[in-house]
Motif scaffolding. Structure first.
Motif, short mmCIF file in Angstrom:
data_model
loop_
_atom_site.label_atom_id
_atom_site.label_comp_id
_atom_site.label_asym_id
_atom_site.label_seq_id
_atom_site.Cartn_x
_atom_site.Cartn_y
_atom_site.Cartn_z
N GLY A 166 15.23 2.71 -0.63
CA GLY A 166 14.98 4.04 -0.07
C GLY A 166 13.56 4.15 0.43
N PRO A 167 13.22 5.30 0.97
CA PRO A 167 11.90 5.46 1.58
C PRO A 167 10.79 5.49 0.53
N PRO A 168 9.56 5.09 0.93
CA PRO A 168 8.43 5.15 0.00
C PRO A 168 8.10 6.60 -0.35
N ASP A 169 7.49 6.80 -1.52
CA ASP A 169 7.14 8.19 -1.86
C ASP A 169 5.63 8.42 -1.88
N ASP A 170 4.86 7.37 -1.65
CA ASP A 170 3.41 7.59 -1.56
C ASP A 170 2.78 6.47 -0.73
N ASP A 171 1.60 6.78 -0.19
CA ASP A 171 0.93 5.87 0.73
C ASP A 171 -0.57 6.05 0.53
N VAL A 172 -1.27 4.99 0.14
CA VAL A 172 -2.71 5.16 -0.07
C VAL A 172 -3.49 5.11 1.25
N LEU A 173 -2.83 4.58 2.31
CA LEU A 173 -3.54 4.49 3.59
C LEU A 173 -3.33 5.79 4.38
N THR A 174 -4.19 6.75 4.11
CA THR A 174 -4.03 8.07 4.72
C THR A 174 -4.89 8.23 5.97
N GLY A 175 -5.72 7.26 6.28
CA GLY A 175 -6.56 7.36 7.48
C GLY A 175 -7.37 6.08 7.66
N CYS A 191 10.21 -6.35 -6.32
CA CYS A 191 10.16 -5.95 -7.73
C CYS A 191 11.45 -5.20 -8.10
N GLY A 192 11.91 -5.41 -9.36
CA GLY A 192 13.10 -4.72 -9.82
C GLY A 192 12.86 -3.25 -10.13
N GLY A 193 11.59 -2.86 -10.26
CA GLY A 193 11.30 -1.50 -10.67
C GLY A 193 10.63 -0.63 -9.62
N CYS A 194 10.13 -1.25 -8.54
CA CYS A 194 9.45 -0.48 -7.50
C CYS A 194 9.58 -1.21 -6.16
N ARG A 195 8.96 -0.67 -5.12
CA ARG A 195 9.17 -1.25 -3.80
C ARG A 195 8.20 -2.40 -3.46
N PHE A 196 7.39 -2.83 -4.41
CA PHE A 196 6.44 -3.91 -4.15
C PHE A 196 7.17 -5.23 -3.87
N VAL A 197 6.58 -6.01 -2.96
CA VAL A 197 7.07 -7.37 -2.72
C VAL A 197 5.99 -8.35 -3.17
N PHE A 198 6.40 -9.54 -3.57
CA PHE A 198 5.44 -10.51 -4.10
C PHE A 198 5.99 -11.92 -3.94
N ILE A 199 5.09 -12.89 -4.10
CA ILE A 199 5.50 -14.29 -4.12
C ILE A 199 5.65 -14.71 -5.58
N ASP A 200 6.82 -15.18 -5.92
CA ASP A 200 7.09 -15.63 -7.30
C ASP A 200 6.57 -17.06 -7.45
N GLU A 201 5.41 -17.19 -8.10
CA GLU A 201 4.81 -18.52 -8.29
C GLU A 201 5.22 -19.12 -9.62
N SER A 202 6.06 -18.44 -10.39
CA SER A 202 6.41 -18.96 -11.72
C SER A 202 7.23 -20.24 -11.59
N LYS A 203 7.10 -21.12 -12.60
CA LYS A 203 7.70 -22.44 -12.54
C LYS A 203 9.21 -22.37 -12.33
N THR A 207 0.83 -1.21 0.00
CA THR A 207 0.00 0.00 0.00
C THR A 207 0.87 1.26 0.00
N ARG A 208 2.19 1.09 0.19
CA ARG A 208 3.12 2.20 -0.01
C ARG A 208 3.87 1.97 -1.30
N THR A 209 4.01 3.02 -2.08
CA THR A 209 4.68 2.89 -3.37
C THR A 209 5.95 3.72 -3.38
N GLY A 210 6.80 3.45 -4.37
CA GLY A 210 8.06 4.19 -4.47
C GLY A 210 9.11 3.33 -5.14
N PRO A 211 10.35 3.82 -5.17
CA PRO A 211 11.44 3.08 -5.82
C PRO A 211 11.84 1.83 -5.03
N PRO A 212 12.58 0.91 -5.67
CA PRO A 212 12.93 -0.36 -5.01
C PRO A 212 13.70 -0.18 -3.71
#
Ligand code: ZN
Length: 206
Positions: free
Chosen positions: A31-40, A163-175, A24-29
């Motif tokens: 460093g600190p996040p640059d945006d947060d959708v959870l504002t309240g 992610c190589g392009g942003c700060r998201f984390v994920f489970i790699d389910e690819s074979k 729910t926080r976005t930004g580069p891979p």
């Protein structure tokens, strides 16, 4: 009525509720996040509905609670941000091959004990924890905490990646465990475009 568009624009690409909560926080891979959708608290409730852990009726009840007892919901919102910091620390460490800190794990244990203290066992094939009777302000967060502990105790941890392009984390389910991007539509496409421009520049300078 609020539509919570920022929340609904988020991509749920983590493959696990706890990772989607971290995302729910976005930004580069790095460093600190640059945006947060959870504002309240209302945004937290909207996200929980969007992610499928609150029914419409539960969302409406949580939003009513915010009107009736704003101090309680504000405190729950602050707790949810702390929990997200912990989950961020734990899963980002695992994504980069490091062990999470003992203190982050101990606090997550406390969160889980608190969550299960408000849960009940319901039959859904086998039995599962649900929070149908939990009408407290922390209701949106409890399934997230439990998903995190389940992932840590039963998941394949070396499939957790950043992610190589942003700060998201994920489970790699690819074979062949080759997934590099949170989503091909976002970071994958941006990377392809970047490579295309770089290749053209190389050709032009020959
Ligand atoms: Zn990404």
């Amino acid at each position: 009525m609020e539509t919570f568009e920022d929340v609904r624009r988020l991509r749920l690409v983590g493959g696990n509720l706890a990772l989607d909560f971290v995302n729910t926080r976005t930004g580069p891979p790095v460093g600190p996040p640059d945006d947060d959708v959870l504002t309240g608290y209302p945004e937290l409730v909207a996200w929980a509905g969007y992610a499928g852990v609150l029914t419409d009726a539960e969302m409406a009840r949580s939003l009513r609670l915010q009107r009736d007892d704003p101090d309680a919901t504000q405190a729950a919102f602050v707790r949810s941000q702390r929990t997200r910091d912990r989950l961020d620390e734990v899963f980002r460490a695992l994504a980069t091959g490091r062990d999470p800190s003992r203190s982050a794990l101990a606090r997550l244990r406390d969160d889980e004990a608190e969550a299960l203290g408000h849960a009940r066992l319901d039959r859904a094939g086998s039995f599962v924890w649900t929070w149908r009777d939990d009408h407290t302000a922390d209701r949106p967060l409890r399934p997230v905490v439990h998903a995190a502990v389940q992932l840590l105790t039963t998941g394949t941890l070396d499939r957790i990646k950043g992610c190589g392009g942003c700060r998201f984390v994920f489970i790699d389910e690819s074979k062949n465990r080759s997934r590099r991007w949170c989503s091909m539509d976002d970071c994958g496409t941006a990377e392809k475009a970047r490579r295309y421009v770089a290749a053209r520049r190389t050709r032009a300078s020959r």
